[in-house]
Design an enzyme around this catalytic site. Structure first.
Site, PDB file in Angstrom:
ATOM      1  N   ASN A   1       2.275  -4.764  -3.307  1.00 50.83           N
ATOM      2  CA  ASN A   1       0.877  -5.147  -3.095  1.00 50.83           C
ATOM      3  C   ASN A   1       0.044  -3.904  -2.793  1.00 50.83           C
ATOM      4  O   ASN A   1       0.495  -3.021  -2.056  1.00 50.83           O
ATOM      5  CB  ASN A   1       0.834  -6.111  -1.892  1.00 50.83           C
ATOM      6  CG  ASN A   1      -0.508  -6.783  -1.710  1.00 50.83           C
ATOM      7  OD1 ASN A   1      -1.084  -7.293  -2.659  1.00 50.83           O
ATOM      8  ND2 ASN A   1      -1.001  -6.793  -0.474  1.00 50.83           N
TER       9      ASN A   1
ATOM     10  N   GLU B   1      -5.839 -10.650  -1.684  1.00 49.62           N
ATOM     11  CA  GLU B   1      -6.662 -10.450  -0.477  1.00 49.62           C
ATOM     12  C   GLU B   1      -8.146 -10.393  -0.824  1.00 49.62           C
ATOM     13  O   GLU B   1      -8.899  -9.628  -0.230  1.00 49.62           O
ATOM     14  CB  GLU B   1      -6.267  -9.146   0.238  1.00 49.62           C
ATOM     15  CG  GLU B   1      -4.796  -9.044   0.571  1.00 49.62           C
ATOM     16  CD  GLU B   1      -4.447  -7.815   1.400  1.00 49.62           C
ATOM     17  OE1 GLU B   1      -5.350  -7.164   1.947  1.00 49.62           O
ATOM     18  OE2 GLU B   1      -3.242  -7.504   1.488  1.00 49.62           O
TER      19      GLU B   1
ATOM     20  N   ASP C   1     -11.973 -10.449  -1.087  1.00 53.33           N
ATOM     21  CA  ASP C   1     -13.237 -10.725  -0.413  1.00 53.33           C
ATOM     22  C   ASP C   1     -14.297  -9.856  -1.074  1.00 53.33           C
ATOM     23  O   ASP C   1     -13.971  -8.879  -1.749  1.00 53.33           O
ATOM     24  CB  ASP C   1     -13.179 -10.553   1.117  1.00 53.33           C
ATOM     25  CG  ASP C   1     -12.469  -9.304   1.589  1.00 53.33           C
ATOM     26  OD1 ASP C   1     -12.380  -8.330   0.805  1.00 53.33           O
ATOM     27  OD2 ASP C   1     -12.002  -9.284   2.737  1.00 53.33           O
TER      28      ASP C   1
ATOM     29  N   HIS D   1     -10.192  -6.218  -2.462  1.00 45.94           N
ATOM     30  CA  HIS D   1     -11.259  -6.080  -1.463  1.00 45.94           C
ATOM     31  C   HIS D   1     -12.409  -5.393  -2.195  1.00 45.94           C
ATOM     32  O   HIS D   1     -12.386  -4.176  -2.387  1.00 45.94           O
ATOM     33  CB  HIS D   1     -10.790  -5.239  -0.271  1.00 45.94           C
ATOM     34  CG  HIS D   1      -9.729  -5.907   0.529  1.00 45.94           C
ATOM     35  ND1 HIS D   1      -9.980  -7.032   1.276  1.00 45.94           N
ATOM     36  CD2 HIS D   1      -8.421  -5.625   0.698  1.00 45.94           C
ATOM     37  CE1 HIS D   1      -8.866  -7.422   1.880  1.00 45.94           C
ATOM     38  NE2 HIS D   1      -7.900  -6.588   1.539  1.00 45.94           N
TER      39      HIS D   1
ATOM     40  N   GLU E   1       0.811  -1.224   0.000  1.00 43.84           N
ATOM     41  CA  GLU E   1       0.000   0.000   0.000  1.00 43.84           C
ATOM     42  C   GLU E   1       0.844   1.274   0.000  1.00 43.84           C
ATOM     43  O   GLU E   1       0.644   2.162   0.835  1.00 43.84           O
ATOM     44  CB  GLU E   1      -0.979  -0.023   1.188  1.00 43.84           C
ATOM     45  CG  GLU E   1      -1.908  -1.225   1.130  1.00 43.84           C
ATOM     46  CD  GLU E   1      -2.838  -1.368   2.331  1.00 43.84           C
ATOM     47  OE1 GLU E   1      -2.801  -0.502   3.212  1.00 43.84           O
ATOM     48  OE2 GLU E   1      -3.592  -2.358   2.378  1.00 43.84           O
TER      49      GLU E   1
HETATM   50  O1  9MR Z   1      -6.839  -8.740   8.277  1.00 39.77           O
HETATM   51  C1  9MR Z   1      -6.083  -7.740   8.919  1.00 39.77           C
HETATM   52  C2  9MR Z   1      -6.801  -7.297  10.189  1.00 39.77           C
HETATM   53  O2  9MR Z   1      -6.892  -8.343  11.120  1.00 39.77           O
HETATM   54  C3  9MR Z   1      -6.084  -6.095  10.780  1.00 39.77           C
HETATM   55  O3  9MR Z   1      -6.819  -5.609  11.888  1.00 39.77           O
HETATM   56  C4  9MR Z   1      -5.979  -5.035   9.707  1.00 39.77           C
HETATM   57  C5  9MR Z   1      -5.488  -3.689  10.205  1.00 39.77           C
HETATM   58  O4  9MR Z   1      -4.163  -3.441  10.124  1.00 39.77           O
HETATM   59  O5  9MR Z   1      -5.195  -5.546   8.648  1.00 39.77           O
HETATM   60  C6  9MR Z   1      -5.887  -6.561   8.005  1.00 39.77           C
HETATM   61  O6  9MR Z   1      -5.239  -6.956   6.827  1.00 39.77           O
HETATM   62  C7  9MR Z   1      -5.044  -5.940   5.850  1.00 39.77           C
HETATM   63  C8  9MR Z   1      -3.847  -6.321   5.033  1.00 39.77           C
HETATM   64  O7  9MR Z   1      -2.743  -6.537   5.855  1.00 39.77           O
HETATM   65  C9  9MR Z   1      -3.514  -5.271   4.004  1.00 39.77           C
HETATM   66  N1  9MR Z   1      -4.646  -4.963   3.175  1.00 39.77           N
HETATM   67  C10 9MR Z   1      -5.875  -4.686   3.868  1.00 39.77           C
HETATM   68  C11 9MR Z   1      -6.195  -5.811   4.860  1.00 39.77           C
HETATM   69  C12 9MR Z   1      -7.535  -5.566   5.499  1.00 39.77           C
HETATM   70  O8  9MR Z   1      -7.478  -4.411   6.300  1.00 39.77           O
END
Ligand code: 9MR
Length: 640
Positions: free
Chosen positions: A365, A429, A431, A400, A322
């Site tokens: 990513n 990722e 969903d 997402h 990101e």
């Molecule tokens: O799934 C992850 C969640 O449990 C955490 O609270 C969150 C916040 O930092 O991060 C989530 O995973 C993220 C991923 O690492 C990067 N892309 C977005 C995902 C969803 O927030």
């Protein structure tokens, strides 16, 4: 094509045992909750609760939530002193317990939280079950949360503590219960067998390795992505102190089941401990050559520590996550990393990872890579890095998405844009939210939304499979709907974005991937308990200083709803031409008149009644009126 290898099976016996599950009906019987702890304090005792420190616990009839008795906690001299219950012999690993306690203060006001302390090999860990929740004297407050033990422990307790004061407490009507796992369906095709073009993975939390969850993970998926366990806050919480227990367990599971592991992630602006950005004197880093050198040295040491620990066991990494912000003209996210090092943190991260793992596939990513503006900024950065010889092997598209967005055509354009760069592409990722806006909230997923989730999976998987020469893996962000980040983001509400429902049964979404002719043949999971609706908020906006053309201001946000927030996004409009230039206490951006402020990594959690804030600098001309309306996570707030 299967472009990256799976780990060799090493524990065949474990796998065989996992597969020896009796065949069950596709829709297994609904099981009711099993209560394992009840403390009503109606028998004149303290019900097995003990003090955590030097405070005194006694049975009380002064107040009671139900009946006539409660537990009194007096003589506290530290915030962490409170009632403790031993649950070592009560909790089983992999079982998701719902813990509910009622608590009140004897006098004054404070906040209380509910936690679990566990110890393994003498090392204690403290897991928060319910965050700080406002307490007053004279009213009972309920703290309810869920907890799954995922590791072996020699000590396990549930306890209540307060945020700031030492006031006397009362506790009453404690229940701890669980709903038994429904056996997974063993008579349906495995996703990984049906989708043969590329490995299909799932992102997981530690509990996904256990019990029926572990069986589901082994049956359907070719690969595992640790959802949080490889992030900086998990792996190097203090400088030079590395922790790998959770991710090690996932790698061991993957090896036992012939699965690959995707490494996520080495560098991110979130979930990075504060120490990383402190200078040699312990102050917040400013952009100096010395701090840049220190930060890049920390980055290098981190990557050598984490990627080096796993070596060939993790052959693909999201090296940076990101880093694009399409609202910046250059496209680079203004993270602490960028502010202090420019693009050098990206160059260093890829160079060092390549040195440590010469054969690994190294990815950049990001989310919303289907949005043309973002996609094109990412394309430009990858092109630049490749022209410089920075070893970027692939682009990760998080995906997402939701039931209405994006279209197949937009997603196809996302893929084709990167083809000329000669990089691998992975869906990292995925969903599919049932929601299309922050204001929506359903206590249970409506049937028509679940069908739309299925159609989106059908259409996007069909697209991915058509582009199998480009796409070298597809990962969904979660195993089943009982554990999805979307239940608390962008607001707390029940979502259903994955292939399996909260009871681990195949949804129409699963059939969308496996056999679209069967979409519409599944029965939705029953209404989940504990879902909270979108909240309410109060915002105070102040101009704290103003000069010709510029001003400084701040906003204070209070969560006035009954549900905790795990992240927040504040919105308002600058209607008189004001323009945000800098923001702290969060990340801010302005598009047209619309200002959007998202929480920082450290202030995203807002318990009911809790407040936080952000400060900013902005420009103005003519007049500088305060915004007339605010939204928090899409819900209108009252302003003051
Ligand atoms: O799934 C992850 C969640 O449990 C955490 O609270 C969150 C916040 O930092 O991060 C989530 O995973 C993220 C991923 O690492 C990067 N892309 C977005 C995902 C969803 O927030």
């Amino acid at each position: 094509m299967r472009a990256w290898t799976r780990l060799a099976p090493v524990v065949a016996a474990g796998l065989a045992a996992a597969l020896l599950v009796p065949l069950m009906d596709a829709q297994a019987d609904e099981a009711g909750p099993v209560t394992v702890v009840t403390s009503t304090f109606e028998d004149g005792t303290t019900g097995g609760w003990v003090p955590r420190g030097a405070e005194v616990l006694s049975h009380s009839t002064t107040v009671a939530h139900g009946g006539t008795g409660s537990l009194a906690i007096a003589g506290r001299t530290r915030t962490w002193e409170g009632p403790v219950l031993d649950v070592l012999g009560t909790f089983d690993k992999g079982v998701r317990y719902t813990i509910s306690v009622w608590v009140r203060l004897a006098t004054g006001s404070d906040s209380a939280r509910l936690s679990v302390e566990r110890r393994t090999g003498g090392t204690a860990s403290y897991d928060q079950v319910v965050g700080n929740t406002a307490l007053t004297a004279g009213a009972w407050v309920n703290l309810t949360g869920t907890y799954t033990l995922a590791t072996d422990v020699e000590y396990l307790t549930v306890y209540v503590e307060t945020a700031s004061g030492f006031g006397d407490l009362h506790l009453d009507d404690v229940t701890i219960s669980y709903v038994p796992d429904t056996p997974i369906q063993t008579d349906i095709p495995s996703v990984k067998d049906v989708v043969a073009e590329f490995p299909v993975g799932a992102a997981i939390t530690p509990a996904a390795l256990l019990g029926e969850h572990g069986k589901l993970l082994a049956k359907h998926f070719d690969s595992i992505t640790p959802g949080n366990a490889l992030k900086w806050d998990a792996t190097e919480p203090a400088e030079g102190t590395f922790r790998f227990a959770d991710a090690d367990a996932m790698v061991t599971f993957a090896k036992a089941h012939g699965q690959a592991v995707r490494g996520h992630t080495l560098v991110w602006h979130n979930q990075t401990p504060a120490w990383v950005f402190l200078d040699a004197n312990g102050n917040a880093m400013t952009a100096t050559p010395e701090n840049k050198a220190l930060l890049l040295a920390r980055l290098e040491a981190h990557i050598r520590g984490v990627a080096g620990h796993y070596g060939a066991d993790i052959p693909v990494w999201d090296v940076v996550n990101e880093v694009i912000d399409e609202s910046q003209s250059d496209g680079y996210r203004r993270s602490r990393w960028y502010e202090i090092t420019g693009l050098d943190y990206i160059r260093t991260a890829f160079r060092v990872t390549r040195e440590v793992l010469p054969n690994a596939k190294l990815f950049i990513n990001d989310y919303n890579t289907n949005v043309p503006a973002k996609r094109d900024k990412l394309h430009a950065l990858v092109a630049l890095l490749k022209s410089e010889g920075v070893p970027v092997d692939g682009v990760g598209h998080q995906m997402h998405v939701n039931i209405d967005w994006p279209s197949t055509a937009e997603t196809e354009a996302m893929i084709t844009t990167f083809v000329p760069l000669g990089v691998e592409q992975q869906i990292t990722e995925m969903d599919v939210s049932i929601y299309t806006g922050n204001g929506e909230s359903f206590p249970a997923p409506p049937a028509d939304r679940l069908l739309k989730v299925a159609y989106k999976y059908r259409d996007l998987f069909a697209l991915y499979r058509r582009y199998a020469t480009e796409i070298t893996s597809v990962t969904v962000w979660g195993l089943a709907d009982d554990d999805t980040w979307l239940d608390t983001f962008p607001v707390t509400r029940k979502d259903a974005p994955l292939l399996f429902d909260t009871r681990l049964q195949a949804k129409d979404a699963y059939w969308g991937v496996v056999d679209p002719s069967k979409i519409g043949t599944t029965t939705p999971a029953p209404t989940p308990t504990g879902g909270a609706t979108a909240g309410a908020c109060a915002v105070t906006y102040r101009v704290t200083g103003q000069w010709q053309g510029g001003f400084q201001g701040d906003v204070k946000i209070t969560n006035t709803s009954a549900a905790a927030l795990s992240s927040w996004t504040l919105g308002w409009n600058f209607t008189a031409g004001q323009q945000l230039s800098q923001l702290w206490g969060g990340t801010g951006s302005q598009s047209g008149t619309t200002v959007t402020v998202r929480n920082a990594s450290w202030n995203g959690t807002l318990a009911p009644g809790a407040s936080t804030g952000a400060g900013f600098l902005a420009s103005w001309t003519g007049t500088n009126p305060a915004p007339s309306a605010f939204t928090l996570n899409g819900t209108a707030c009252t302003s003051a």
